[in-house]
Design a protein around this motif. Sequence first.
Motif, short mmCIF file in Angstrom:
data_model
loop_
_atom_site.label_atom_id
_atom_site.label_comp_id
_atom_site.label_asym_id
_atom_site.label_seq_id
_atom_site.Cartn_x
_atom_site.Cartn_y
_atom_site.Cartn_z
N ARG A 114 36.39 49.36 33.95
CA ARG A 114 36.62 50.08 35.12
C ARG A 114 35.75 51.02 35.86
O ARG A 114 35.69 50.90 37.03
CB ARG A 114 37.43 51.24 34.32
CG ARG A 114 38.09 52.49 35.37
CD ARG A 114 38.07 51.77 36.20
NE ARG A 114 39.94 51.19 37.00
CZ ARG A 114 40.24 50.44 37.68
NH1 ARG A 114 38.95 50.57 38.96
NH2 ARG A 114 40.77 49.45 37.74
N ARG A 150 39.60 42.23 39.72
CA ARG A 150 40.22 43.20 39.53
C ARG A 150 39.87 44.34 40.89
O ARG A 150 40.72 44.45 41.83
CB ARG A 150 39.76 44.40 38.89
CG ARG A 150 40.35 45.62 38.44
CD ARG A 150 40.61 46.39 37.41
NE ARG A 150 41.29 45.68 36.53
CZ ARG A 150 42.42 45.94 36.08
NH1 ARG A 150 43.18 45.73 36.68
NH2 ARG A 150 43.13 44.87 35.62
N GLU A 154 42.63 45.15 43.54
CA GLU A 154 43.40 46.59 43.73
C GLU A 154 42.85 46.87 45.01
O GLU A 154 43.92 47.24 45.81
CB GLU A 154 41.92 47.58 43.04
CG GLU A 154 42.54 47.31 41.69
CD GLU A 154 41.23 48.21 40.58
OE1 GLU A 154 42.20 49.00 39.38
OE2 GLU A 154 40.61 49.39 41.04
N PRO A 180 47.07 45.35 30.21
CA PRO A 180 46.24 45.94 32.34
C PRO A 180 45.18 47.30 32.17
O PRO A 180 45.01 48.44 31.40
CB PRO A 180 47.10 45.95 33.40
CG PRO A 180 48.56 46.57 32.61
CD PRO A 180 47.93 46.17 30.76
N ASP A 181 43.78 46.56 32.40
CA ASP A 181 42.80 47.48 32.89
C ASP A 181 42.41 47.75 31.41
O ASP A 181 41.91 49.38 31.48
CB ASP A 181 42.81 48.57 33.36
CG ASP A 181 41.78 49.04 34.29
OD1 ASP A 181 40.47 48.68 34.19
OD2 ASP A 181 42.25 50.12 34.81
N LEU A 262 44.00 38.69 35.70
CA LEU A 262 43.35 38.65 36.96
C LEU A 262 43.32 37.68 37.77
O LEU A 262 44.06 37.32 39.02
CB LEU A 262 42.33 39.82 36.78
CG LEU A 262 42.17 40.72 36.24
CD1 LEU A 262 41.03 40.97 35.41
CD2 LEU A 262 42.62 42.15 36.69
#
Length: 330
Positions: A114, A150, A154, A180-181, A262
């Motif tokens: 992230r 990702r 996004e 996810p993430d 992804l």
Amino acid sequence: MAPRSRSLALAALGSAAAYAAWSRYRAARPAALPPALPGRRERLDTARAGGVSLYGSAEAEGTPLLLVHSINAAASAYEVRPLYLHYRTRRPVYALDLPGFGFSERSRRLYTPRLMVEAIHAVAGTIRARHGGVPLDAVALSLSAAYLARAVLERPDAYRSLGLISPTGFDARLSGEGPPDGHRGRDGVRDALDVPILGRALFDALVSRPSMRFFLQKTFGSARIDEGLLEYDQATAHQPGAEHAPFCFVAGHLFPTDTTRLYEDLRLPVWMIHGERGDFVDFHRAPRFADRPNWRIERLPTGAFPHFERPDAVTARYDAFLAAITAPPA
């Protein structure tokens, strides 16, 4: 404890303490890190990723190209140098140092996918603002391919195409269809590594010149590594704070849990190229993407960094991919 065992334990402890002291006070560390790339280098103060270093060469016109280096103990923008040098006279080209590497912030914090995605968002937004808001082409190496994927998912309007060089996630071990993430981090491992003084001593051993040459030979699949890359790796890995992001890498915090998902969700044009030699060439899951109309997958008889070994072949194939996706309909 028997006297002999006690003596051996004390000797080992003494050796560890001595090495830690040497690492802390005597290990050679460059006073200043040289730039990895020519052109303008600036530091972006981002809200979510901290200070992020960005190289740019915008003398030429065209669609901007963003290059993203890989993740390892000594990563930096130098890893995309052959591509940056090739394209800087042909189009605007940019390359960032991801958080924890190069000239970007190397504070003692948790480094996760992230955090890397937020850095890419910030950099892409800055580049687009300077070029009339046009969508970018972007290329990432190895593990960073998942971060870029990702970022594209996004903010799909920010990108025209996606390039993946030796991307992580096409083998059984690091593919992912998990939460996810998420990430695969083990906090206990990171805590054990990230001990002041002793942790730095361990890292200095990991990034010693013989160790670094050994790992680069695994990457290139040959003893013929790029010596300039080795020298820059030595310089960047011996900067203050250089151990923090690599410790998160070793502990698994920088590996996504959902890499396969992804890639499957990508709808924009995707170009992928990989080598055939070395320890990082397991792409047995790539055929599941080969028949997708938005994917083009190619390979070369190289190691995991084909752009260092065969730069002309890599750029020719990438240019052909871009020409195909921008050609007017017949």
